[in-house]
Design a protein around this motif. Structure first.
Motif, short mmCIF file in Angstrom:
data_model
loop_
_atom_site.label_atom_id
_atom_site.label_comp_id
_atom_site.label_asym_id
_atom_site.label_seq_id
_atom_site.Cartn_x
_atom_site.Cartn_y
_atom_site.Cartn_z
N GLU A 1 17.71 70.40 -62.16
CA GLU A 1 18.57 69.22 -62.21
C GLU A 1 20.02 69.63 -62.37
OE1 GLU A 1 18.89 64.93 -64.56
OE2 GLU A 1 17.48 66.47 -65.22
N ARG A 2 20.26 70.64 -63.20
CA ARG A 2 21.63 71.11 -63.40
C ARG A 2 22.18 71.71 -62.11
NH1 ARG A 2 20.77 74.05 -67.75
NH2 ARG A 2 21.17 72.29 -69.11
N PHE A 3 21.33 72.46 -61.41
CA PHE A 3 21.73 73.09 -60.15
C PHE A 3 22.07 72.02 -59.12
CE2 PHE A 3 20.62 75.58 -56.23
CZ PHE A 3 21.51 76.60 -56.42
N GLU A 4 21.25 70.97 -59.07
CA GLU A 4 21.47 69.89 -58.11
C GLU A 4 22.76 69.13 -58.42
OE1 GLU A 4 19.09 66.08 -56.17
OE2 GLU A 4 18.20 67.23 -57.81
N ARG A 5 23.00 68.87 -59.69
CA ARG A 5 24.22 68.14 -60.04
C ARG A 5 25.46 68.99 -59.79
NH1 ARG A 5 23.65 63.57 -64.51
NH2 ARG A 5 21.60 62.83 -63.94
N GLU A 6 25.33 70.29 -59.97
CA GLU A 6 26.44 71.18 -59.66
C GLU A 6 26.80 71.03 -58.18
OE1 GLU A 6 27.29 76.01 -59.47
OE2 GLU A 6 25.52 75.23 -60.50
N ALA A 7 25.78 70.95 -57.34
CA ALA A 7 26.02 70.79 -55.91
C ALA A 7 26.65 69.44 -55.58
CB ALA A 7 24.69 70.93 -55.15
N VAL B 1 28.34 65.23 -65.88
CA VAL B 1 28.67 64.56 -64.63
C VAL B 1 28.18 63.12 -64.66
CG1 VAL B 1 28.42 64.63 -62.12
CG2 VAL B 1 28.41 66.76 -63.42
N ARG B 2 29.05 62.21 -64.31
CA ARG B 2 28.68 60.80 -64.14
C ARG B 2 28.42 60.56 -62.66
NH1 ARG B 2 30.15 56.85 -67.80
NH2 ARG B 2 29.16 55.49 -66.26
N LEU B 3 27.16 60.66 -62.26
CA LEU B 3 26.83 60.49 -60.85
C LEU B 3 27.20 59.10 -60.34
CD1 LEU B 3 23.37 62.27 -60.57
CD2 LEU B 3 25.63 63.17 -60.07
N ASP B 4 27.08 58.11 -61.23
CA ASP B 4 27.36 56.74 -60.79
C ASP B 4 28.84 56.54 -60.46
OD1 ASP B 4 27.62 57.22 -63.57
OD2 ASP B 4 27.96 55.08 -63.89
N LEU B 5 29.71 57.46 -60.94
CA LEU B 5 31.13 57.35 -60.62
C LEU B 5 31.49 58.11 -59.35
CD1 LEU B 5 32.76 57.77 -64.15
CD2 LEU B 5 32.19 55.66 -62.94
N GLY C 1 24.34 61.03 -67.35
CA GLY C 1 24.51 62.30 -66.67
C GLY C 1 24.43 63.50 -67.59
N ALA C 2 24.18 63.31 -68.86
CA ALA C 2 24.08 64.45 -69.77
C ALA C 2 22.82 65.22 -69.46
CB ALA C 2 24.06 63.97 -71.22
N LEU C 3 22.95 66.56 -69.41
CA LEU C 3 21.81 67.39 -69.04
C LEU C 3 21.34 68.25 -70.19
CD1 LEU C 3 23.01 68.59 -65.54
CD2 LEU C 3 21.36 66.82 -66.06
N THR C 4 21.70 67.90 -71.38
CA THR C 4 21.33 68.72 -72.52
C THR C 4 20.31 68.01 -73.39
OG1 THR C 4 23.26 67.86 -73.67
CG2 THR C 4 23.48 70.01 -72.62
N THR C 5 19.51 68.81 -74.09
CA THR C 5 18.50 68.28 -74.98
C THR C 5 19.07 68.21 -76.39
OG1 THR C 5 16.80 69.31 -73.63
CG2 THR C 5 16.18 68.68 -75.87
N ALA C 6 18.62 67.23 -77.17
CA ALA C 6 19.10 67.11 -78.55
C ALA C 6 18.92 68.42 -79.28
CB ALA C 6 18.34 65.99 -79.26
N VAL D 1 42.33 62.51 -56.67
CA VAL D 1 41.97 63.36 -55.53
C VAL D 1 40.48 63.55 -55.52
CG1 VAL D 1 44.15 64.65 -55.52
CG2 VAL D 1 42.26 65.45 -56.90
N ALA D 2 39.95 63.99 -54.42
CA ALA D 2 38.51 64.27 -54.37
C ALA D 2 38.22 65.52 -55.16
CB ALA D 2 38.07 64.46 -52.92
N LEU D 3 37.01 65.60 -55.69
CA LEU D 3 36.64 66.68 -56.59
C LEU D 3 35.57 67.59 -56.00
CD1 LEU D 3 36.47 64.89 -60.03
CD2 LEU D 3 38.30 66.18 -59.01
N GLY D 4 35.32 68.69 -56.71
CA GLY D 4 34.19 69.55 -56.32
C GLY D 4 34.09 70.76 -57.17
N CYS D 5 33.12 71.59 -56.99
CA CYS D 5 32.93 72.75 -57.82
C CYS D 5 32.17 73.80 -57.09
CB CYS D 5 32.27 72.34 -59.13
SG CYS D 5 30.66 71.68 -58.96
N ALA D 6 31.78 74.74 -57.39
CA ALA D 6 31.19 75.75 -58.16
C ALA D 6 30.66 76.92 -57.38
CB ALA D 6 30.07 75.22 -58.98
N LEU D 7 31.07 78.06 -57.84
CA LEU D 7 30.55 79.30 -57.29
C LEU D 7 30.03 80.11 -58.45
CD1 LEU D 7 30.28 81.41 -55.05
CD2 LEU D 7 32.62 82.06 -55.50
N VAL D 8 28.69 80.13 -58.66
CA VAL D 8 28.10 80.67 -59.88
C VAL D 8 27.79 82.14 -59.72
CG1 VAL D 8 26.18 80.51 -61.48
CG2 VAL D 8 27.12 78.45 -60.47
#
Length: 610
Positions: free
Chosen positions: A68-74, A172-176, A189-194, A360-367
């Motif tokens: 899920e984290r990998f997908e949201r990064e994309a 990440v707020r996917l809905d935004l 959009g939080a991907l962390t566990t308590a 501006v439009a956003l984006g990310c990531a080269l891991v």
């Protein structure tokens, strides 16, 4: 990892080379690998454009949070077009089910490697910070919080352009980002566990002790401040030996000004004022937006560029100031206030200006690209020297041991010293080995670093030396990527069986800070062994048990947590207490739980008393 599994993984990684991914990306070479997968250099065949292709391990499906984290990064990466952020281009699955992410290829070095050379000139450091702040303006405008901003996630190319990478831990707020997700997104959009904390400790804000959800955009500004502080001074405000000490200093102490940590470095007062504002303990005392921080950084750049080269450091003055600042610091004042009082510097208007948020439009990531490139280069070019250095270190250590044994058998004269302190030669060897380990760790030459650590362990109880704990943890994590090297087994055996309870504390830190990496998983396995648990201190045992327990069982451990725990348990309790609850009836909801609050207060009281 068993030899058969390792061989299978290597064959699979090599099998992609020379193949087409999605009929349009030609895979040229494997440029690195890490705990989550591998990174390849490739080319978009129709556009003749260089790209990077990151492939997640096939068994990642057993870790849904990682997928899920990998997908949201994309997804986040697909929404960015900013000159200081490495953009994502494509995302999909291979025939074997593995996920892949195609990103912009960045040719450069990490800012961390550049910073390792020493303090930067003031204007150069500010221009780097200016680019990072500009990237954060765009990122935050889309409701994204990076949460893992650090020098290793900033690439510096030959033209001094910065690229922000790795949004794998971002909020990440996917809905935004897209109207399509508004009807389907069920959470924030939080991907962390308590109770879980990810990221790199040195650049985490103090509020991280409440859990990842407690970190908002101002946490990224804190990380930017630490990076700028380090670029200017060559040091960080807090350089604790381990995670527990680091968070303790962060939470209880005000960050020291650069002039205190690095008195020989000349940083103009206005620049220090910006840095100190960024790294305040309380988020409300920092700049509230990346736009504010960018305005302040740009203002000091303009001021310094206009100042005469041989003139005194520029000190802006507030036109509305009614006299000088008091030289005495009021009790309880923040370090920002204290800094102004000590230096006599007014806070300039430009440092508090708010500029409009840029849309501006956003984006990310080269891991992992740069880290993996460094790994590959050092493993191939320095492997031979690694072995020579390690053999030399081992020989010196054995020579010392033999000499010591021979001396002990000789008659003792009346003039012989009775002190058991280490000899000057041994002390010099210890410092030389520590320095070799640090340098090798910075260059990611894990074999050299591991062998230096092993040689050190023959001279002194290295696990107890908290001054180099962070380096030790990095070496343990790094050597785990060399599963077939004999030093790997020796390193894990050292901390499991030969370093007492301090060695187990090191393994706990590896398990917590390195998560799903090979080192983190191996440390977890070791710490679950019954004989290891028996040898652990009560504080470590309750930290492990509480971390592994289900939400319902955690409630039954609260009394022991308060009476036996240390800061490691306190961090877990505070993270549980601060985590959001989908429902008050949820068994994992601790936000308004009275016994949990009582346990936190009791543990705090006990720790402060000690």
């Amino acid at each position: 990892m068993p030899p058969d599994s390792l061989q299978s993984e290597l064959e699979r990684e090599r099998a992609l080379i020379g193949k087409l991914v999605a009929d349009r990306y030609y895979v040229e070479a494997l440029i690195g690998k890490g705990g989550m997968g591998a990174v390849y250099r490739g080319e978009q065949v129709k556009l003749r454009k260089r790209v990077a292709i990151k492939v997640l391990q096939p068994n990642a499906e057993r870790l849904p949070q990682m997928v899920e984290r990998f997908e949201r990064e994309a997804i986040a990466g697909a929404h960015i077009e900013h000159p200081n952020v490495a953009s994502a281009i494509d995302f999909g699955r291979l025939d074997d089910g593995s996920y892949y992410l195609v990103t912009q290829f960045v040719e450069g070095i990490s800012l961390g490697k550049e910073m390792a050379r020493g303090p930067m000139p003031v204007l150069r450091a500010l221009r780097v910070a200016q680019q990072v702040a500009s990237a954060l303006v765009a990122v935050h405008a889309k409701g994204i919080v990076h949460r893992d901003l650090k020098p290793e996630n900033l690439l510096l190319d030959a033209s001094e352009r910065i690229k922000l990478i790795d949004f794998g831990l971002s909020k990440v707020r996917l809905d935004l980002l897209s109207p399509q997700t508004q009807a389907t997104t069920k959470n924030d959009g939080a991907l962390t566990t308590a109770g879980m904390v990810f990221g790199t400790v040195a650049y985490m804000p103090p509020e991280i002790t409440l859990g990842m959800d407690a970190v908002d955009a101002r946490g990224d500004l804190y990380a930017l401040g630490i990076i700028l502080y380090e670029m200017l001074s060559g040091r960080r405000p807090f350089e604790s030996s381990d995670v527990v000490s680091h968070f303790k200093h962060q939470r209880l102490e005000e960050p020291p000004p650069i002039s205190v940590r690095a008195p020989t470095v000349n940083v103009p007062a206005p620049v220090q004022a910006v840095v100190m504002r960024l790294i305040q303990r309380s988020p409300t005392d920092r700049y509230q937006t990346a736009a504010e921080a960018l305005a302040a950084i740009e203002s000091v750049i303009v001021g310094l560029e206009r100042a005469p080269a041989s003139g005194p450091a520029l000190t802006p003055v507030d036109d509305d100031a009614a006299g000088e600042l008091p030289t005495r610091v009021p009790p309880g004042a923040s370090s920002f206030t204290a800094f102004k009082a000590r230096t006599g510097t007014q806070v300039p208007k430009w440092a508090l200006a708010v500029v409009g948020v840029v849309s501006v439009a956003l984006g990310c990531a080269l891991v992992l690209l740069l880290r993996s490139k460094d790994d590959a280069r050092h493993h191939t070019k320095e492997a031979h020297s690694d072995e020579e250095e390690s053999e030399s270190s081992s020989t010196r250590s054995k020579t010392r041991t033999t000499a010591s044994a021979t001396t002990s058998e000789a008659p003792v004269s009346s003039a012989a010293p009775t002190s058991s302190a280490p000899s000057t030669a041994n002390t010099e060897d210890v410092e030389a080995l520590k320095e070799r380990m640090r340098k090798a760790s910075n260059k990611k030459s894990w074999v050299t670093a591991a062998n230096a650590l092993l040689s050190l362990s023959e001279i002194e109880p290295i696990a107890e030396d908290k001054s180099i704990r962070s380096t030790i943890v990095a070496v343990v994590a790094g050597i785990a990527f060399e599963p077939n090297h004999p030093s790997t087994e020796r390193i894990f055996e050292l901390f499991e069986k030969k370093s007492g309870t301090a060695g187990l504390d090191v393994l706990y830190e590896v398990a917590v800070s390195r998560g799903a990496t090979k080192a983190g998983q191996r440390a977890e396995v070791i710490l679950k062994k019954p004989d290891v648990r028996e040898r652990a201190t009560p504080a470590l045992r309750i930290a492990l048990e509480f971390r592994e327990a289900s939400c319902e069982k955690k409630r039954g451990l609260l009394e022991r947590a308060a009476s036996e725990g240390d800061l490691r348990v306190l961090m877990q309790l505070q993270a549980l207490r601060g985590a959001k609850c989908p429902s008050k009836k949820d068994p994992c909801c601790f936000r308004e739980d009275g016994p949990t609050a009582d346990a936190i207060e009791a543990l705090k009281t006990r720790l402060h008393a000690n």
